[in-house]
Design a protein around this motif. Structure first.
Motif, PDB file in Angstrom:
ATOM      1  N   ARG A  33       0.857  -1.185   0.000  1.00 18.31           N
ATOM      2  CA  ARG A  33       0.000   0.000   0.000  1.00 18.31           C
ATOM      3  C   ARG A  33       0.890   1.231   0.000  1.00 18.31           C
ATOM      4  NH1 ARG A  33      -3.091  -3.275   3.533  1.00 18.31           N
ATOM      5  NH2 ARG A  33      -1.098  -3.614   4.564  1.00 18.31           N
ATOM      6  N   ILE A  34       0.416   2.294  -0.629  1.00 17.65           N
ATOM      7  CA  ILE A  34       1.197   3.526  -0.727  1.00 17.65           C
ATOM      8  C   ILE A  34       0.369   4.687  -0.181  1.00 17.65           C
ATOM      9  CG2 ILE A  34       2.184   5.231  -2.317  1.00 17.65           C
ATOM     10  CD1 ILE A  34       2.977   2.851  -4.103  1.00 17.65           C
ATOM     11  N   ILE A  35       0.968   5.421   0.746  1.00 19.24           N
ATOM     12  CA  ILE A  35       0.395   6.698   1.199  1.00 19.24           C
ATOM     13  C   ILE A  35       1.252   7.789   0.567  1.00 19.24           C
ATOM     14  CG2 ILE A  35      -0.200   8.137   3.181  1.00 19.24           C
ATOM     15  CD1 ILE A  35       0.043   5.513   4.881  1.00 19.24           C
ATOM     16  N   PHE A  36       0.653   8.581  -0.291  1.00 20.65           N
ATOM     17  CA  PHE A  36       1.404   9.632  -0.989  1.00 20.65           C
ATOM     18  C   PHE A  36       0.976  10.977  -0.417  1.00 20.65           C
ATOM     19  CE2 PHE A  36       2.981  12.395  -4.230  1.00 20.65           C
ATOM     20  CZ  PHE A  36       4.118  11.745  -4.717  1.00 20.65           C
ATOM     21  N   ALA A  37       1.917  11.642   0.249  1.00 20.47           N
ATOM     22  CA  ALA A  37       1.623  12.907   0.931  1.00 20.47           C
ATOM     23  C   ALA A  37       1.610  14.062  -0.059  1.00 20.47           C
ATOM     24  CB  ALA A  37       2.662  13.163   2.012  1.00 20.47           C
ATOM     25  N   LEU A  38       0.552  14.846  -0.003  1.00 22.27           N
ATOM     26  CA  LEU A  38       0.425  16.046  -0.836  1.00 22.27           C
ATOM     27  C   LEU A  38       0.296  17.279   0.050  1.00 22.27           C
ATOM     28  CD1 LEU A  38      -2.141  14.916  -3.578  1.00 22.27           C
ATOM     29  CD2 LEU A  38       0.345  15.161  -3.826  1.00 22.27           C
ATOM     30  N   ARG A  39       0.740  18.385  -0.491  1.00 25.34           N
ATOM     31  CA  ARG A  39       0.606  19.681   0.167  1.00 25.34           C
ATOM     32  C   ARG A  39       0.675  20.731  -0.926  1.00 25.34           C
ATOM     33  NH1 ARG A  39       5.029  22.114   4.490  1.00 25.34           N
ATOM     34  NH2 ARG A  39       3.817  23.924   5.233  1.00 25.34           N
ATOM     35  N   ASP A  40       0.101  21.888  -0.701  1.00 30.86           N
ATOM     36  CA  ASP A  40       0.146  22.956  -1.694  1.00 30.86           C
ATOM     37  C   ASP A  40       1.589  23.109  -2.199  1.00 30.86           C
ATOM     38  OD1 ASP A  40       0.371  25.548  -2.959  1.00 30.86           O
ATOM     39  OD2 ASP A  40      -1.516  26.100  -2.006  1.00 30.86           O
ATOM     40  N   PRO A  41       1.819  22.969  -3.501  1.00 34.11           N
ATOM     41  CA  PRO A  41       3.187  23.045  -4.025  1.00 34.11           C
ATOM     42  C   PRO A  41       3.922  24.307  -3.610  1.00 34.11           C
ATOM     43  CG  PRO A  41       1.676  22.276  -5.729  1.00 34.11           C
ATOM     44  CD  PRO A  41       0.822  22.682  -4.556  1.00 34.11           C
TER      45      PRO A  41
ATOM     46  N   GLN B  21       0.578  -1.160  -9.526  1.00 26.47           N
ATOM     47  CA  GLN B  21      -0.279  -2.177  -8.922  1.00 26.47           C
ATOM     48  C   GLN B  21      -0.667  -1.884  -7.474  1.00 26.47           C
ATOM     49  OE1 GLN B  21       0.216  -6.435 -10.063  1.00 26.47           O
ATOM     50  NE2 GLN B  21       2.263  -5.775 -10.713  1.00 26.47           N
ATOM     51  N   PRO B  22       0.223  -1.374  -6.645  1.00 28.55           N
ATOM     52  CA  PRO B  22      -0.163  -1.165  -5.233  1.00 28.55           C
ATOM     53  C   PRO B  22      -1.367  -0.239  -5.095  1.00 28.55           C
ATOM     54  CG  PRO B  22       2.217  -0.967  -5.488  1.00 28.55           C
ATOM     55  CD  PRO B  22       1.649  -1.035  -6.867  1.00 28.55           C
ATOM     56  N   ARG B  23      -2.211  -0.523  -4.114  1.00 26.41           N
ATOM     57  CA  ARG B  23      -3.288   0.404  -3.773  1.00 26.41           C
ATOM     58  C   ARG B  23      -2.684   1.643  -3.123  1.00 26.41           C
ATOM     59  NH1 ARG B  23      -6.942  -1.993   0.258  1.00 26.41           N
ATOM     60  NH2 ARG B  23      -5.230  -3.371   0.823  1.00 26.41           N
ATOM     61  N   TYR B  24      -3.269   2.783  -3.361  1.00 20.43           N
ATOM     62  CA  TYR B  24      -2.688   3.999  -2.800  1.00 20.43           C
ATOM     63  C   TYR B  24      -3.775   4.986  -2.394  1.00 20.43           C
ATOM     64  CZ  TYR B  24      -3.708   6.327  -7.260  1.00 20.43           C
ATOM     65  OH  TYR B  24      -4.349   6.856  -8.357  1.00 20.43           O
ATOM     66  N   VAL B  25      -3.372   5.908  -1.524  1.00 15.64           N
ATOM     67  CA  VAL B  25      -4.221   7.029  -1.168  1.00 15.64           C
ATOM     68  C   VAL B  25      -3.359   8.279  -1.186  1.00 15.64           C
ATOM     69  CG1 VAL B  25      -3.829   6.772   1.328  1.00 15.64           C
ATOM     70  CG2 VAL B  25      -5.890   7.924   0.509  1.00 15.64           C
ATOM     71  N   GLU B  26      -3.887   9.363  -1.727  1.00 13.44           N
ATOM     72  CA  GLU B  26      -3.210  10.656  -1.661  1.00 13.44           C
ATOM     73  C   GLU B  26      -3.749  11.390  -0.433  1.00 13.44           C
ATOM     74  OE1 GLU B  26      -2.147  11.691  -6.293  1.00 13.44           O
ATOM     75  OE2 GLU B  26      -4.102  12.315  -5.515  1.00 13.44           O
ATOM     76  N   LEU B  27      -2.845  11.748   0.455  1.00 13.70           N
ATOM     77  CA  LEU B  27      -3.229  12.379   1.722  1.00 13.70           C
ATOM     78  C   LEU B  27      -2.782  13.828   1.708  1.00 13.70           C
ATOM     79  CD1 LEU B  27      -4.381  11.992   4.606  1.00 13.70           C
ATOM     80  CD2 LEU B  27      -2.031  11.476   5.340  1.00 13.70           C
ATOM     81  N   ARG B  28      -3.744  14.729   1.689  1.00 12.13           N
ATOM     82  CA  ARG B  28      -3.430  16.156   1.646  1.00 12.13           C
ATOM     83  C   ARG B  28      -3.186  16.679   3.049  1.00 12.13           C
ATOM     84  NH1 ARG B  28      -6.112  19.141  -2.892  1.00 12.13           N
ATOM     85  NH2 ARG B  28      -6.673  20.672  -1.312  1.00 12.13           N
TER      86      ARG B  28
END
Length: 551
Positions: A407-415, A461-468
């Motif tokens: 599983r992938i947690i991809f961290a996002l924030r205002d660029p 393939q991995p499931r992921y979520v983008e976390l703002r």
């Protein structure tokens, strides 16, 4: 049958006349002397220690480990050998075992201290323990050093530093103040004290102290650090234009430091380009979850860009009883080295992966988990393990190929906030941070990494979520409920008190102080205070501001 002296030379029986001509039987004359001469000579402690340090000088890790083990075979409580062996094992990626020896060395030093009173060795060992993440033992050693020599500047300074790293700022302040009394003109000591004053919200005092270091300009690196630390003080004082100017001054000085000369600023961009060109859907799906079905533990990667909220997210996850999180680590770097060894291809990860068969991929998976066990122990293997290294996002293709079930947690924030925060931080010099020493370089590297993510995420393939990051601030529980759902874990209310657990924990990233506080909103939309400086980088960032919904 004749009883021969086979232990010596096999020629003379025990009852034969002695070859020395004495007329006595061999067993009663020279046999014992011959047997003693034939035995291997065991080196003395001093000889074995000398051999170990010679191996260190040659960078011969196998010889280093052997040498220190020889010393310990003779004298098991030899503190110097325990420390040397521990350090060597840590450098050979056996951190867990290495720390055991470093901690044994620390206990032995405490026993020996009243006689030897050698605080130099105590402080050196404390630095090693700090480097490998054991702040508790490092703090005990600095306390011992200060007790032995209450006015030793190095002991006081290290005591203040390590207390700061676990957010015990009030405790650290008197030690830092004492160092400055003893060494009033030393820029490093004054920087340390000013950092503490800033943490304790004594902003005018911190500002003046940093400015004094800058004006004296006794050491270029410390002058650069004073400029860099002044950035945050001026920001808190709402002197935004002065803060940005201080940041530019700091980066200009850092770029002049000798250690930057050997760093290749283009390396990260070439790696990203190779990955973007080399990972097509066929390669990303070459091995499926069912192909690689095994009994290995659950695995999650926490990725993103630097300063996007990965450390905050890791601390929240770590507060869950069924999660084990890593701080910054080199697990994927080690996996890449193993991939290069198996494939014979050193420069191109997609090409290297195409050389492998299914058995090779299984070997890589087993190698990764063996390293996790060596670094973190059984607890990491029994819980849901989270591998947190923000810029492993560059290797998202490798992760997808080798761990399709992850599983992938991809961290996002205002660029704009990400780039501002990166520019305002001082990172350890490396090929992935050298571009962050210029405003335009930060934006360029951010764009390259996020472009790769946008390219890869539809095909992995991995499931992921983008976390703002902004969502975690404004709607903490619902944001992390999504994350724990991805990990197939139940929400537990105790994760809301993550900052309490973080207070005494060593955190290797620049966010170590911030994550020991409850969630706050002052880091959201900070870029607006610096809007006038974005003109040269806005064209680079605009596509990602739009793509991630930050218009």
């Amino acid at each position: 049958m004749k009883n021969t002296a086979t232990a010596v030379n096999g020629k003379f029986g025990r009852n034969d006349p002695c070859p020395c001509g004495s007329g006595k039987k061999y067993k009663a004359c020279c046999l014992k002397q011959a047997e003693a001469a034939a035995r291997p000579v065991r080196p003395s402690v001093d000889d074995a220690l000398k051999q170990a340090w010679q191996a260190v000088a040659r960078r011969d890790m196998a010889g280093t480990v052997h040498g220190f083990r020889q010393v310990l075979a003779i004298q098991p409580n030899h503190a110097e050998a325990l420390a040397g062996l521990g350090q060597a094992l840590c450098w050979q990626q056996q951190r867990r075992e290495g720390l055991v020896y470093l901690q044994q060395a620390a206990r032995q030093l405490e026993i020996d201290a009243q006689q030897t009173r050698n605080i130099r060795f105590i402080l050196e060992l404390a630095e090693q323990l700090h480097h490998w993440g054991d702040l508790d033992t490092a703090l005990k050693l600095t306390e011992l050093a200060v007790n032995l020599e209450p006015e030793n500047p190095a002991a006081l300074n290290n005591r203040a530093l390590y207390l700061t790293r676990v957010n015990r700022f009030e405790e650290a302040l008197p030690f830092a103040s004492k160092v400055c009394e003893l060494c009033p003109d030393d820029p490093a000591c004054n920087n340390m004290l000013a950092v503490l004053e800033a943490h304790l919200n004594r902003l005018p005092e911190a500002k003046q102290r940093f400015q004094n270091v800058i004006a004296a300009n006794r050491n270029q690196q410390q002058t650069a650090r004073a400029w860099q630390e002044l950035v945050g003080v001026l920001d808190k004082l709402e002197e935004y234009e002065a803060s940005f100017a201080a940041c530019q001054q700091a980066k200009a000085l850092y770029r002049q430091l000798p250690e930057l000369n050997s760093l290749d600023a283009g390396q990260v961009f070439r790696a990203i380009q190779r990955n973007k060109q080399g990972f097509d859907r066929a390669l990303l799906h070459r091995w499926t979850v069912s192909d690689l079905a095994d009994s290995l533990p659950a695995l999650t990667f926490l990725l993103g860009f630097l300063r996007s909220g990965t450390t905050l997210t890791e601390q929240v996850l770590a507060a869950h009883p069924d999660v084990f999180t890593s701080d910054e680590n080199d697990l994927i770097h080690g996996l890449i080295q193993e991939l290069q060894r198996l494939s014979g291809c050193r420069d191109d990860i997609p090409v290297a992966l195409r050389q492998l068969g299914l058995d090779d991929v299984r070997k890589l998976r087993a190698y990764y988990w063996r390293r996790v066990g060596e670094e973190y122990g059984a607890d990491a293997l029994q819980k849901s393990f989270v591998d947190k290294v923000a810029l492993n996002s560059i290797d998202i293709g490798l992760i997808s190929c080798i761990f399709p079930e992850a599983r992938i947690i991809f961290a996002l924030r205002d660029p704009r906030d990400v780039c501002l925060s990166c520019f305002q931080q001082a990172f350890k010099p490396s090929s992935v941070t050298v571009n962050l020493l210029s405003w335009e370089g930060v934006a360029k590297q951010y764009a390259a990494v996020m472009d790769l993510w946008l390219y890869m995420k539809p095909a992995i393939q991995p499931r992921y979520v983008e976390l703002r990051y902004e969502d975690t601030v404004n709607d903490f529980e619902n944001s992390f409920r999504r994350v724990f759902a991805l990990l197939d874990l139940e929400w537990v209310a105790e994760v809301s008190a993550f900052h309490e657990k973080a207070k005494g924990r060593y955190i290797a990233t620049p966010s170590f102080a911030a994550v020991a506080q409850p969630i706050y909103s002052r880091s959201v939309a900070r870029w607006q205070h610096y809007a006038k400086f974005y003109e040269p980088v806005l064209p680079t960032l605009a596509p990602y501001i739009d793509a991630f919904g930050y218009e």
